[in-house]
Design a protein around this motif. Structure first.
Motif, short mmCIF file in Angstrom:
data_model
loop_
_atom_site.label_atom_id
_atom_site.label_comp_id
_atom_site.label_asym_id
_atom_site.label_seq_id
_atom_site.Cartn_x
_atom_site.Cartn_y
_atom_site.Cartn_z
N LEU A 21 0.82 -1.20 0.00
CA LEU A 21 0.00 0.00 0.00
C LEU A 21 0.86 1.26 0.00
CD1 LEU A 21 -2.73 -0.99 2.60
CD2 LEU A 21 -2.80 -1.18 0.12
N SER A 22 0.45 2.20 -0.83
CA SER A 22 1.08 3.50 -0.90
C SER A 22 0.02 4.48 -1.36
CB SER A 22 2.24 3.48 -1.90
OG SER A 22 1.76 3.28 -3.21
N ALA A 23 0.33 5.76 -1.31
CA ALA A 23 -0.62 6.76 -1.79
C ALA A 23 -0.91 6.55 -3.27
CB ALA A 23 -0.07 8.16 -1.54
N ASP A 24 0.12 6.22 -4.05
CA ASP A 24 -0.08 5.95 -5.48
C ASP A 24 -1.01 4.77 -5.69
OD1 ASP A 24 1.60 8.01 -6.33
OD2 ASP A 24 3.37 6.73 -6.29
N TYR A 25 -0.78 3.70 -4.94
CA TYR A 25 -1.62 2.51 -5.07
C TYR A 25 -3.08 2.84 -4.77
CZ TYR A 25 -3.56 -2.13 -4.29
OH TYR A 25 -4.34 -3.24 -4.34
N LEU A 26 -3.29 3.52 -3.64
CA LEU A 26 -4.66 3.81 -3.22
C LEU A 26 -5.37 4.76 -4.17
CD1 LEU A 26 -4.17 4.02 0.62
CD2 LEU A 26 -5.18 2.15 -0.69
N SER A 27 -4.63 5.65 -4.82
CA SER A 27 -5.29 6.60 -5.72
C SER A 27 -5.59 6.02 -7.10
CB SER A 27 -4.44 7.86 -5.87
OG SER A 27 -3.24 7.58 -6.55
N THR A 28 -4.75 5.11 -7.60
CA THR A 28 -4.97 4.62 -8.95
C THR A 28 -5.52 3.20 -9.01
OG1 THR A 28 -2.69 3.84 -9.13
CG2 THR A 28 -3.15 6.07 -9.92
N TRP A 29 -5.34 2.43 -7.97
CA TRP A 29 -5.80 1.04 -7.97
C TRP A 29 -6.93 0.87 -6.97
CZ3 TRP A 29 -3.38 -2.80 -11.01
CH2 TRP A 29 -2.27 -2.35 -11.72
N SER A 30 -7.63 1.94 -6.68
CA SER A 30 -8.66 1.88 -5.64
C SER A 30 -9.77 0.90 -5.98
CB SER A 30 -9.23 3.27 -5.37
OG SER A 30 -9.81 3.80 -6.53
N SER A 31 -10.03 0.66 -7.26
CA SER A 31 -11.10 -0.26 -7.61
C SER A 31 -10.78 -1.68 -7.15
CB SER A 31 -11.38 -0.24 -9.11
OG SER A 31 -10.23 -0.63 -9.83
N SER A 32 -9.55 -2.14 -7.33
CA SER A 32 -9.21 -3.49 -6.89
C SER A 32 -9.16 -3.57 -5.37
CB SER A 32 -7.89 -3.97 -7.49
OG SER A 32 -6.82 -3.16 -7.08
#
Length: 90
Positions: free
Chosen positions: A69-80
């Protein structure tokens, strides 16, 4: 003789965290070689496959999910990630 099925492990990460994902996968490699786990990550998606569909299929079939988890992950992969939270047993 008892047959043993490897545990299905899915690793989810943002492309910016690829070096960390590769490092984690190298640590998991002995478990894969011993057939204790079967690790999957987005780098294993064949060309021409719809990424979202394959990810959903792998997440649904996973016994263990590892998310970097990172800010990038949560912002772009939020659907998964949202799907994981929505569909997880409570």
């Amino acid at each position: 003789m008892t047959t043993f099925k490897p545990t299905r492990v899915v690793l989810l990460n943002h492309p910016n965290e690829k070096p960390y994902a590769l490092m984690l996968l190298s640590h998991l490699a002995p478990l894969e070689e011993a057939r204790v786990i079967r690790a999957w990550h987005v780098g294993k998606i064949p060309a021409g496959t719809v990424m979202e569909d394959e990810m959903a299929r792998r997440i649904d079939g996973a016994e263990i999910l590892i998310s970097l988890l990172s800010a990038d992950y949560l912002s772009t992969w939020s659907s998964s990630f949202g799907r994981i939270l929505r569909d997880s047993p409570r």
